[in-house]
Design a protein around this motif. Structure first.
Motif, short mmCIF file in Angstrom:
data_model
loop_
_atom_site.label_atom_id
_atom_site.label_comp_id
_atom_site.label_asym_id
_atom_site.label_seq_id
_atom_site.Cartn_x
_atom_site.Cartn_y
_atom_site.Cartn_z
N ASN A 243 31.83 24.77 46.16
CA ASN A 243 31.03 25.23 45.03
C ASN A 243 30.82 26.74 45.05
O ASN A 243 30.81 27.39 44.00
CB ASN A 243 29.67 24.53 45.02
CG ASN A 243 29.75 23.12 44.49
OD1 ASN A 243 30.63 22.79 43.70
ND2 ASN A 243 28.82 22.27 44.91
N ALA A 244 30.62 27.30 46.23
CA ALA A 244 30.44 28.75 46.32
C ALA A 244 31.68 29.49 45.84
O ALA A 244 31.59 30.49 45.12
CB ALA A 244 30.11 29.15 47.76
N MET A 245 32.85 28.98 46.22
CA MET A 245 34.09 29.66 45.83
C MET A 245 34.37 29.51 44.34
O MET A 245 34.71 30.48 43.66
CB MET A 245 35.26 29.08 46.64
CG MET A 245 35.17 29.29 48.15
SD MET A 245 35.08 31.03 48.66
CE MET A 245 33.31 31.22 48.93
N THR A 246 34.24 28.30 43.82
CA THR A 246 34.55 28.09 42.41
C THR A 246 33.52 28.74 41.50
O THR A 246 33.86 29.26 40.43
CB THR A 246 34.65 26.59 42.09
OG1 THR A 246 33.43 25.93 42.45
CG2 THR A 246 35.81 25.96 42.85
N THR A 247 32.26 28.74 41.91
CA THR A 247 31.23 29.37 41.09
C THR A 247 31.40 30.89 41.07
O THR A 247 31.22 31.52 40.02
CB THR A 247 29.83 29.01 41.62
OG1 THR A 247 29.68 27.59 41.62
CG2 THR A 247 28.75 29.62 40.73
N ALA A 248 31.74 31.48 42.20
CA ALA A 248 32.01 32.92 42.21
C ALA A 248 33.19 33.24 41.30
O ALA A 248 33.19 34.26 40.59
CB ALA A 248 32.29 33.39 43.64
N GLY A 249 34.20 32.37 41.30
CA GLY A 249 35.34 32.59 40.42
C GLY A 249 34.95 32.55 38.96
O GLY A 249 35.38 33.40 38.17
N GLU A 250 34.10 31.59 38.59
CA GLU A 250 33.74 31.44 37.18
C GLU A 250 32.66 32.42 36.74
O GLU A 250 32.67 32.90 35.61
CB GLU A 250 33.27 30.00 36.91
CG GLU A 250 34.39 28.99 36.96
CD GLU A 250 33.99 27.65 36.38
OE1 GLU A 250 32.85 27.55 35.87
OE2 GLU A 250 34.81 26.72 36.42
N ALA A 251 31.68 32.70 37.62
CA ALA A 251 30.54 33.52 37.21
C ALA A 251 30.78 35.01 37.40
O ALA A 251 30.18 35.83 36.68
CB ALA A 251 29.29 33.11 37.99
N VAL A 252 31.63 35.39 38.35
CA VAL A 252 31.83 36.82 38.65
C VAL A 252 33.24 37.28 38.33
O VAL A 252 33.46 38.16 37.49
CB VAL A 252 31.49 37.11 40.13
CG1 VAL A 252 31.67 38.59 40.44
CG2 VAL A 252 30.06 36.67 40.44
N TYR A 253 34.22 36.68 38.98
CA TYR A 253 35.59 37.15 38.82
C TYR A 253 36.16 36.82 37.44
O TYR A 253 36.87 37.63 36.84
CB TYR A 253 36.49 36.56 39.90
CG TYR A 253 36.10 36.96 41.32
CD1 TYR A 253 35.79 38.28 41.62
CD2 TYR A 253 36.04 36.01 42.34
CE1 TYR A 253 35.44 38.65 42.91
CE2 TYR A 253 35.70 36.37 43.63
CZ TYR A 253 35.39 37.69 43.91
OH TYR A 253 35.04 38.05 45.18
N GLY A 254 35.88 35.61 36.95
CA GLY A 254 36.44 35.20 35.67
C GLY A 254 36.12 36.13 34.52
O GLY A 254 37.03 36.59 33.81
N PRO A 255 34.84 36.45 34.27
CA PRO A 255 34.53 37.38 33.18
C PRO A 255 35.18 38.76 33.34
O PRO A 255 35.57 39.38 32.35
CB PRO A 255 32.99 37.50 33.25
CG PRO A 255 32.56 36.20 33.86
CD PRO A 255 33.63 35.87 34.87
N LEU A 256 35.32 39.22 34.59
CA LEU A 256 35.92 40.53 34.80
C LEU A 256 37.43 40.50 34.57
O LEU A 256 38.01 41.42 33.98
CB LEU A 256 35.61 41.01 36.22
CG LEU A 256 34.12 41.27 36.49
CD1 LEU A 256 33.89 41.55 37.97
CD2 LEU A 256 33.61 42.43 35.65
N VAL A 257 38.09 39.42 35.04
CA VAL A 257 39.53 39.28 34.77
C VAL A 257 39.76 39.16 33.27
O VAL A 257 40.70 39.75 32.71
CB VAL A 257 40.10 38.06 35.51
CG1 VAL A 257 41.54 37.79 35.08
CG2 VAL A 257 40.06 38.28 37.02
N ALA A 258 38.89 38.40 32.60
CA ALA A 258 39.02 38.26 31.14
C ALA A 258 38.84 39.60 30.44
O ALA A 258 39.56 39.91 29.49
CB ALA A 258 38.00 37.25 30.63
N ARG A 259 37.91 40.40 30.91
CA ARG A 259 37.70 41.72 30.31
C ARG A 259 38.92 42.62 30.49
O ARG A 259 39.33 43.33 29.56
CB ARG A 259 36.47 42.39 30.96
CG ARG A 259 36.15 43.77 30.43
CD ARG A 259 35.21 44.51 31.37
NE ARG A 259 35.83 44.74 32.68
CZ ARG A 259 35.16 45.26 33.72
NH1 ARG A 259 33.88 45.55 33.61
NH2 ARG A 259 35.80 45.45 34.87
N ASP A 260 39.52 42.56 31.67
CA ASP A 260 40.61 43.49 31.99
C ASP A 260 41.98 43.02 31.48
O ASP A 260 42.84 43.85 31.19
CB ASP A 260 40.69 43.68 33.51
CG ASP A 260 39.46 44.38 34.07
OD1 ASP A 260 38.72 45.01 33.28
OD2 ASP A 260 39.22 44.25 35.29
#
Length: 441
Positions: A243-260
């Motif tokens: 959960n820690a890994m997937t949540t970090a992916g969706e809550a932190v990395y995902g929005p930033l990858v989507a932005r870039d």
């Protein structure tokens, strides 16, 4: 134990539901759909509220971690309370607190530049509400329908909430792009008000619970139930990291990858909606498929959770990310059904909320740390490398839990299907929420 629910089917928006779905069940499904619709968009909105105010990846992680940290602090208390007083009342009160916190969050965003501490504090208030709501919600589905209809009831409930996740994520992403995150947070606050009102209308009778020696003794009893089953604590330990890994992916990395790389909030909302679509497809699959080894089948369904992390690491085009999110949604629903059936099959009802609290606590305990360290990890090692590391951990821990004999061997209990048409062949033990904290309030 609860009194036997009425078999009367209420008239209303959900009157096309099966004959076993009485008024209480319809209210429960409606409340979950409404709050889920707003909450899915609000999850994206919280991240973009931080990003739009100039926040870094670390800031996004801090705000997301605040909610989970509050849950960690209050979950055990919430579980003990829910085994002492009517769970319906606890849930309505939690909806009220969530409405207040989301409304204030929306107000701070719409009226100016919110401070990071303000956003973190309001998110933490929502996490506190969730800490009381989640243990109380366990088993509520089965207070509204006859246990013989457990499997079908759970499937309908999950289809409604997952459908809300699809619409909420897609609509939320579009609204954030059009009018900003503040209005999406405001809509979520209204949704919690409506959901709380619907839950208050339910007529759920719960038998009086015997007085115990206090909350500390209650928690000790719940702990003994929890640690006595290797399949239970083993999977919860697994999900503490997953959960820690997937949540970090969706809550932190995902929005930033989507932005870039993908174009911002709109495409990211579409990707999250694809994950919701996968859970709906998985729910439909599990309405027909009845695997005998419920935990073995469910655990095999955890491996695909690594796919979206890999897609983000590779910065794949939107269509490829959507496919991986869809696959992970199907897979986690396969796990969720098996997990729920195992818990309700094996855990005594009077200890359900306390065991659920330990389940949730273990499942989310590492999430605040994972969210808070996601930004620093990306700065130290690179965002791509951090995503690859997360994917490897998901796969390795899922493989490790298969070593436990009880995970491989625990079977669905023999049940007698009812003779009615709607549920023929689907009578089974009552389901419970999975360790994955996915269900909205």
């Amino acid at each position: 134990m609860t009194s036997a629910p009425s078999r009367h089917t209420a008239r209303g928006p959900l009157s096309r539901m099966p004959t076993w779905a009485n008024r209480n069940f319809q209210l429960l499904v409606s409340a979950s759909f409404i709050s889920g619709l707003g909450n899915s968009g609000a999850t994206i909105a919280a991240a973009y509220a931080v990003i739009d105010d100039g926040g870094s990846a670390t800031d996004v992680g801090v705000v997301a971690a605040a909610r989970t940290l509050a849950m960690v602090v209050f979950l055990l208390i919430g579980g003990a309370v829910a085994d002492r007083i009517p769970r319906q009342r606890v849930m309505v009160a939690a909806n009220g607190l969530n409405a207040l916190s989301q409304g204030l969050f929306a107000l701070t965003v719409l009226t100016g530049h919110p401070q990071l501490w303000q956003m973190a504090a309001l998110t933490a208030a929502g996490g506190t509400a969730q800490a009381f709501f989640s243990p109380a919600s366990q088993g509520l589905v089965m207070t509204t329908v006859d246990p013989a209809h457990a499997g079908k009831a759970f499937s309908v409930f999950r289809l409604a909430t997952n459908g809300a996740n699809i619409g909420g994520a897609a609509l939320g992403g579009a609204l954030i792009a059009a009018v900003g995150p503040g209005w999406v947070l405001a809509v979520d606050a209204v949704g919690f008000v409506v959901a709380g009102a619907l839950r208050a209308l339910m007529s759920v009778e719960e038998a009086a619970r015997a007085e115990t020696g206090g909350i500390v003794r209650d928690l000790r009893e719940g702990w003994r139930e929890f640690v006595s089953r290797s399949w239970l604590w083993g999977i919860v330990v697994q999900f503490s990291i997953v959960n820690a890994m997937t949540t970090a992916g969706e809550a932190v990395y995902g929005p930033l990858v989507a932005r870039d790389h993908l174009g911002g909030a709109g495409p990211w909302g579409l990707a999250l909606a694809a994950g919701g679509a996968g859970t709906v497809a998985g729910g439909l699959l599990m309405m027909r498929w009845r695997p005998r080894r419920i935990l073995l089948t469910g655990t095999l369904g955890v491996f695909p959770l690594a796919l979206p992390l890999v897609a983000l690491a590779l910065a794949l085009p939107l269509w490829a990310l959507v496919l991986t999110m869809l696959a992970s949604g199907v897979a986690i629903e396969v796990f969720g059904v098996g997990w729920m059936l195992a818990l309700h099959q094996e855990i005594p009802e009077d200890k359900m909320s306390r065991v659920s609290a330990y389940d949730w606590l273990g499942s989310i305990a590492v999430m605040p740390l994972g969210l808070a360290l996601a930004g620093p990890a990306a700065a130290a090692f690179g965002r791509t490398e951090s995503l690859w590391g997360s994917a490897v951990l998901v796969v390795a821990l899922t493989a490790a839990v298969l070593v436990l004999p009880d995970v491989r061997r625990l079977e669905r209990a023999n049940t007698v299907p009812d003779s009615g048409g709607d549920d023929a062949g689907h009578g089974q033990a009552a389901p419970l929420q999975p360790a994955v904290p996915l269900s909205p309030q």
